[in-house]
Design an enzyme around this catalytic site. Sequence first.
Site, PDB file in Angstrom:
ATOM      1  N   CYS A  98      15.519 -13.429  30.085  1.00 28.43           N
ATOM      2  CA  CYS A  98      14.497 -13.141  31.088  1.00 28.43           C
ATOM      3  C   CYS A  98      13.874 -14.439  31.584  1.00 28.43           C
ATOM      4  CB  CYS A  98      13.438 -12.237  30.454  1.00 28.43           C
ATOM      5  SG  CYS A  98      11.870 -12.178  31.326  1.00 28.43           S
ATOM      6  N   GLU A  99      13.826 -14.632  32.891  1.00 24.22           N
ATOM      7  CA  GLU A  99      13.288 -15.880  33.425  1.00 24.22           C
ATOM      8  C   GLU A  99      11.768 -15.966  33.320  1.00 24.22           C
ATOM      9  OE1 GLU A  99      12.737 -15.176  38.218  1.00 24.22           O
ATOM     10  OE2 GLU A  99      14.663 -15.932  37.515  1.00 24.22           O
ATOM     11  N   HIS A 100      11.112 -14.859  33.028  1.00 23.36           N
ATOM     12  CA  HIS A 100       9.651 -14.871  32.934  1.00 23.36           C
ATOM     13  C   HIS A 100       9.157 -15.301  31.559  1.00 23.36           C
ATOM     14  CE1 HIS A 100      10.179 -11.644  36.211  1.00 23.36           C
ATOM     15  NE2 HIS A 100       9.917 -12.801  36.783  1.00 23.36           N
ATOM     16  N   HIS A 101       9.911 -14.945  30.505  1.00 20.14           N
ATOM     17  CA  HIS A 101       9.466 -15.265  29.147  1.00 20.14           C
ATOM     18  C   HIS A 101      10.531 -15.988  28.326  1.00 20.14           C
ATOM     19  CE1 HIS A 101       7.228 -11.609  30.462  1.00 20.14           C
ATOM     20  NE2 HIS A 101       6.204 -12.293  29.988  1.00 20.14           N
ATOM     21  N   GLN A 139      17.009  -8.624  36.032  1.00 23.50           N
ATOM     22  CA  GLN A 139      18.151  -7.712  36.031  1.00 23.50           C
ATOM     23  C   GLN A 139      18.589  -7.328  37.438  1.00 23.50           C
ATOM     24  OE1 GLN A 139      17.875  -4.525  33.170  1.00 23.50           O
ATOM     25  NE2 GLN A 139      19.265  -3.223  34.329  1.00 23.50           N
ATOM     26  N   HIS A 167      15.009  -5.042  27.492  1.00 21.80           N
ATOM     27  CA  HIS A 167      14.365  -6.341  27.680  1.00 21.80           C
ATOM     28  C   HIS A 167      13.419  -6.616  26.512  1.00 21.80           C
ATOM     29  CE1 HIS A 167      15.385  -6.896  32.106  1.00 21.80           C
ATOM     30  NE2 HIS A 167      15.867  -5.698  31.805  1.00 21.80           N
ATOM     31  N   CYS A 169      11.196  -8.738  26.280  1.00 25.70           N
ATOM     32  CA  CYS A 169       9.823  -9.000  26.717  1.00 25.70           C
ATOM     33  C   CYS A 169       9.012  -7.705  26.778  1.00 25.70           C
ATOM     34  CB  CYS A 169       9.799  -9.711  28.070  1.00 25.70           C
ATOM     35  SG  CYS A 169      10.607  -8.810  29.402  1.00 25.70           S
TER      36      CYS A 169
END
Length: 212
Positions: A98-101, A139, A167, A169
């Site tokens: 995941c690019e956010h976390h 995704q 996910h 996250c």
Amino acid sequence: MTLSVSPDDIRNQLVSTKAKAPVSDEDMQQAVRTLLLGLGEDPHREGLRDTPKRVVKALKFLTSGYHQSLDDLLNGAVFHEDTNEMVLVRDIDLFSSCEHHILPILGRAHVAYIPNGKVIGLSKIARICEMYARRLQVQERLTQQIANALQGLLQAQGVAVVVEASHMCMVMRGVQKPGSWTVTSSMQGVFADDARTRQEFMDLIRHNPSIH
């Protein structure tokens, strides 16, 4: 709808070129040491002494898709074939981040296409999925990139991609909902235009008991 994109466009726009890293491995390892300090740890204690090196090595592997190209991956495995029946590869395991976390995304992809004079080696479909998965992702984008790449390479009558994933996250932090799955799809060409073709694809992947 039919995606009007050439193989050259796919190679130029979707495939990252092999470029030198803007920072050194030592710079990256030092960043990991700083994170450990921020977490209240001692990066010099025995158990963590080599952790920065291991973390950098792991991250480079998990994001190795940035340094792969479709040309190298395909190795000429696109063939002329006079067939127009659906080709489906389902249950392709996916491991992304995941690019956010920068936490894991674990799931599977189901990929189908209807040829228009060209077919691709079956293992290459899995490798295309892997190449895009091994990047920092959301995704929705991952699903679209797989579909766009296959359509651009084959100019198929249609391409369908369904990705289902869990996910971390959402599972390990935040709302903490183990067992939740996210499903995304991209339907192009006849899969978007013809409800019967789309339904055939969905029925085939639903016959798999792993579908949630």
